[in-house]
Design a protein around this motif. Sequence first.
Motif, mmCIF file in Angstrom:
data_model
loop_
_atom_site.group_PDB
_atom_site.id
_atom_site.type_symbol
_atom_site.label_atom_id
_atom_site.label_comp_id
_atom_site.label_asym_id
_atom_site.label_seq_id
_atom_site.Cartn_x
_atom_site.Cartn_y
_atom_site.Cartn_z
ATOM 1 N N ARG A 107 0.818 -1.198 0.000
ATOM 2 C CA ARG A 107 0.000 0.000 0.000
ATOM 3 C C ARG A 107 0.858 1.256 0.000
ATOM 4 O O ARG A 107 2.019 1.251 0.427
ATOM 5 C CB ARG A 107 -0.913 0.001 1.224
ATOM 6 C CG ARG A 107 -0.154 0.025 2.536
ATOM 7 C CD ARG A 107 -1.062 -0.238 3.704
ATOM 8 N NE ARG A 107 -0.313 -0.279 4.960
ATOM 9 C CZ ARG A 107 -0.850 -0.610 6.118
ATOM 10 N NH1 ARG A 107 -2.125 -0.945 6.186
ATOM 11 N NH2 ARG A 107 -0.121 -0.620 7.203
ATOM 12 N N THR A 108 0.270 2.344 -0.475
ATOM 13 C CA THR A 108 0.943 3.636 -0.466
ATOM 14 C C THR A 108 1.340 3.992 0.961
ATOM 15 O O THR A 108 0.548 3.852 1.889
ATOM 16 C CB THR A 108 -0.003 4.716 -1.026
ATOM 17 O OG1 THR A 108 -0.427 4.320 -2.319
ATOM 18 C CG2 THR A 108 0.698 6.052 -1.107
ATOM 19 N N GLU A 168 5.920 1.965 -9.941
ATOM 20 C CA GLU A 168 4.569 1.942 -10.504
ATOM 21 C C GLU A 168 4.468 0.859 -11.577
ATOM 22 O O GLU A 168 4.024 1.088 -12.703
ATOM 23 C CB GLU A 168 4.189 3.319 -11.073
ATOM 24 C CG GLU A 168 4.373 4.473 -10.107
ATOM 25 C CD GLU A 168 3.500 4.363 -8.855
ATOM 26 O OE1 GLU A 168 2.560 3.550 -8.833
ATOM 27 O OE2 GLU A 168 3.771 5.108 -7.898
ATOM 28 N N ALA A 216 1.584 -0.009 -5.690
ATOM 29 C CA ALA A 216 0.624 -0.037 -4.589
ATOM 30 C C ALA A 216 -0.745 -0.493 -5.055
ATOM 31 O O ALA A 216 -1.637 -0.715 -4.232
ATOM 32 C CB ALA A 216 0.502 1.360 -3.964
ATOM 33 N N MET A 255 -0.238 9.130 -9.273
ATOM 34 C CA MET A 255 0.775 8.328 -8.631
ATOM 35 C C MET A 255 1.972 9.179 -8.230
ATOM 36 O O MET A 255 2.404 10.057 -8.943
ATOM 37 C CB MET A 255 1.251 7.245 -9.598
ATOM 38 C CG MET A 255 0.159 6.312 -10.051
ATOM 39 S SD MET A 255 0.764 5.150 -11.282
ATOM 40 C CE MET A 255 1.216 6.230 -12.625
ATOM 41 N N ASP A 279 3.727 12.990 -3.116
ATOM 42 C CA ASP A 279 4.087 12.554 -1.771
ATOM 43 C C ASP A 279 3.869 13.678 -0.769
ATOM 44 O O ASP A 279 4.693 14.566 -0.635
ATOM 45 C CB ASP A 279 5.544 12.088 -1.756
ATOM 46 C CG ASP A 279 5.926 11.469 -0.418
ATOM 47 O OD1 ASP A 279 5.016 11.205 0.388
ATOM 48 O OD2 ASP A 279 7.132 11.253 -0.194
ATOM 49 N N GLN A 319 -5.848 3.846 -5.820
ATOM 50 C CA GLN A 319 -4.566 4.521 -5.995
ATOM 51 C C GLN A 319 -4.670 6.010 -5.690
ATOM 52 O O GLN A 319 -3.807 6.582 -5.037
ATOM 53 C CB GLN A 319 -4.062 4.303 -7.425
ATOM 54 C CG GLN A 319 -2.697 4.903 -7.724
ATOM 55 C CD GLN A 319 -2.794 6.297 -8.304
ATOM 56 O OE1 GLN A 319 -3.621 6.558 -9.178
ATOM 57 N NE2 GLN A 319 -1.985 7.200 -7.823
ATOM 58 N N GLY A 378 -5.294 6.765 -2.035
ATOM 59 C CA GLY A 378 -4.107 6.442 -1.257
ATOM 60 C C GLY A 378 -3.138 7.582 -1.071
ATOM 61 O O GLY A 378 -2.186 7.481 -0.292
ATOM 62 N N ARG A 379 -3.377 8.698 -1.756
ATOM 63 C CA ARG A 379 -2.556 9.893 -1.531
ATOM 64 C C ARG A 379 -2.772 10.435 -0.116
ATOM 65 O O ARG A 379 -1.910 11.123 0.432
ATOM 66 C CB ARG A 379 -2.931 10.987 -2.537
ATOM 67 C CG ARG A 379 -2.838 10.584 -3.993
ATOM 68 C CD ARG A 379 -1.462 10.863 -4.583
ATOM 69 N NE ARG A 379 -0.402 10.116 -3.967
ATOM 70 C CZ ARG A 379 -0.119 8.846 -4.232
ATOM 71 N NH1 ARG A 379 -0.838 8.176 -5.083
ATOM 72 N NH2 ARG A 379 0.889 8.253 -3.631
ATOM 73 N N ARG A 411 -1.221 9.297 4.821
ATOM 74 C CA ARG A 411 -0.006 8.481 4.937
ATOM 75 C C ARG A 411 0.758 8.785 6.211
ATOM 76 O O ARG A 411 1.446 7.918 6.747
ATOM 77 C CB ARG A 411 0.890 8.710 3.713
ATOM 78 C CG ARG A 411 0.234 8.269 2.426
ATOM 79 C CD ARG A 411 1.015 8.686 1.189
ATOM 80 N NE ARG A 411 2.346 8.113 1.160
ATOM 81 C CZ ARG A 411 3.178 8.261 0.147
ATOM 82 N NH1 ARG A 411 2.822 8.975 -0.900
ATOM 83 N NH2 ARG A 411 4.377 7.706 0.181
#
Length: 721
Positions: free
Chosen positions: A53-54, A158, A194, A315, A318, A339, A342-343, A346
């Motif tokens: 996962r991210t 990726e 991810a 993707m 960060d 995806q 998932g940003r 974190r």
Amino acid sequence: MEHTSNADLRAAADAVLARLVGDSTGTARLREDQWQAIEALVADRRRALVVQRTGWGKSAVYFVATSLLRARGSGPTVIVSPLIALMRNQVEAAARAGIRARTINSANTEEWEDVRAAIEAGGVDVLLVSPERLNNPDFRDQVLPKLSAATGLLVVDEAHCISDWGHDFRPDYRRLRTVLGDLPPGVPVLATTATANARVTADVAEQLGTGAASDALVLRGPLDRESLSLGVLQLPDAAHRMAWLADHLGDLPGSGIVYTLTVAAAEEVTAFLRQHGHTVASYTGRTENAERQQAEDDLLANRVKALVATSALGMGFDKPDLGFVVHLGSPSSPIAYYQQVGRAGRGVEHAEVLLLPGKEDEAIWQYFASLAFPSEDRVRCTLDILAQADRPLSLPALEPLVDLRRSRLETMLKVLDVDGAVRRVKGGWVATGEPWSYDAERYDWVARQRAAEQQAMRAYASTAACRMEFLQRQLDDEGAAPCGRCDNCAGPRFAIETSVAALEAARNDLGRAGVEVEPRRMWPTGLQAAGIDLKGRIPVGEQAAPGRALGRLSDIGWGNRLRPLLASGAPDAPVPDDVARAVVDVLADWARGPAGWASGASDAQARPVGVVTVASRTRPRLIHSLGARIAEIGHLPLLGSVEYSGEVPRVPRSNSAQRLKALDGALVVPPALVSVLAEVQGPILLVDDRTETGWTLAVAARLLRRSGAQGVLPLVLAVQG
């Protein structure tokens, strides 16, 4: 008990990690699964596929492995990544660990020579390369062989992009099979992603060669993100969705991303939120590189509440403390959706993820599905043209000869290149003469899988079960279980009500009619190859003036009204009253604008003196009634139509040269209309149902101007795209 050598290696790895994350106490430790991947790469020189996962820490694995391998005398690490945004972040992260990283991508062409020199001088530990470089003739033939021979670690970031089944397939990635074949024995390979279900994982493993290697390591971890609270808000229409966002954006934690499905929607939503006091920026495929970087920096520094973005921001972005992701419109794939969400979350304990699906989503899915791999006859036609050519053919040279849009043509050529049927060389593309078969079964299977993914997204939006568990099962996560956090598990966290003021403003904003239609001013290159003797600038006296459309088919305002009206197979009927009234409003605004005939400006357009329609094969009643209504309300004569000289041609929805080839000689101005044009003094309104590339309007306007019209003002219902 670890062997002493591996214990020492583990200690060295943890020390690199501490530098990487800025831990001055030296207490940072790799997790066991991260160490397992690093040990396989460094100690055992194995190939590994990591599906995690991210936020799991995939970049830590390859940076730590790089540092350890370089200390053992290995060559530089090559990271193949599609993420220019991530490249910038990773160069900075690598520097913290004393790792010298450089990039070669489309955004830093001025640095390429310096980077090449630094590689040859041994001054680069990590080279981040975009996949498109792998098929650049100079890079492929001059740089890549030396790089492959010297590479100490190859990283494919990726990696789902390799797979047809992945949500972001990129044919350039397929070239990695060649790179892998050229690597010296014992060079470790790491592939990371991810977002891959079991089918994608197997496909990637096979294509990378990890599936065939008996000692390959596949690390697949649980995909639940404990920080994410998923929810769906079912709102009546686009106005309610925009109003809800204007009312509640400030209630969402921290800063985040608002995803839209189209560029037009992103720009509309950005403008609307700014009007309501929110600090937001737009981020799409149309955004210039410098503006993109500024937008990313502003979000990273929390100078904006949100970026309103298309999938162009996807993707690799960060920001560990990203507090929310909202989708105005549903992506077509659960993998793509996972995806993107998932940003968020974190590096924070809680992040909100909200989906606001819309009725227009299905039409947008269908449009993108239409861009699939071309039919066999078009592929064979392209191969024949290349085989018969006495020189390499560039994309502009091929376009007049092939019935495909440039983006589709380029993607097809890249696939054929990977399959060995064509090759990119200096000056363009050539056929290799190698046998090639059209894998219809595979392409049909991909289409069926895409349809299944769309159905899964419909089910996600309507399910009463746990939403995180639903996504995990779509990604074949064996640990899928109810999360206890989503709106179905824990109850809704947001009311769906909107304020009267915001809803009224949204309706007004979306109901505002009028889009400028920029005229064509230059003929496309290569028309001579299509048998058309036109080139260069269209003479000013033969051009259309800037025109107007009621709306864009891709927007969430008038687009929602116009899509069903202009859909393939929709019945041909007189223009609806609400649409006719809106067109009149567009005309009124046009007249009052800075260059309008009612503005009083010295350079204003003269008032139109008549209406001319464009003949139609599919919607003659719609277009004639539209022209008649405009003429009646504007007290203008309906002068006639630009007609077809014979059977109405099929104008391909492909590239400009092919459109003009179909239109060449097909349209005519009837003698009766020529006589009328000689008598009227002033510009005419040219009425059609839609425009996509502008070439039908350009050809019709040229004919009218050459027949005596003093000016041509295009007016259409919709702009396609």
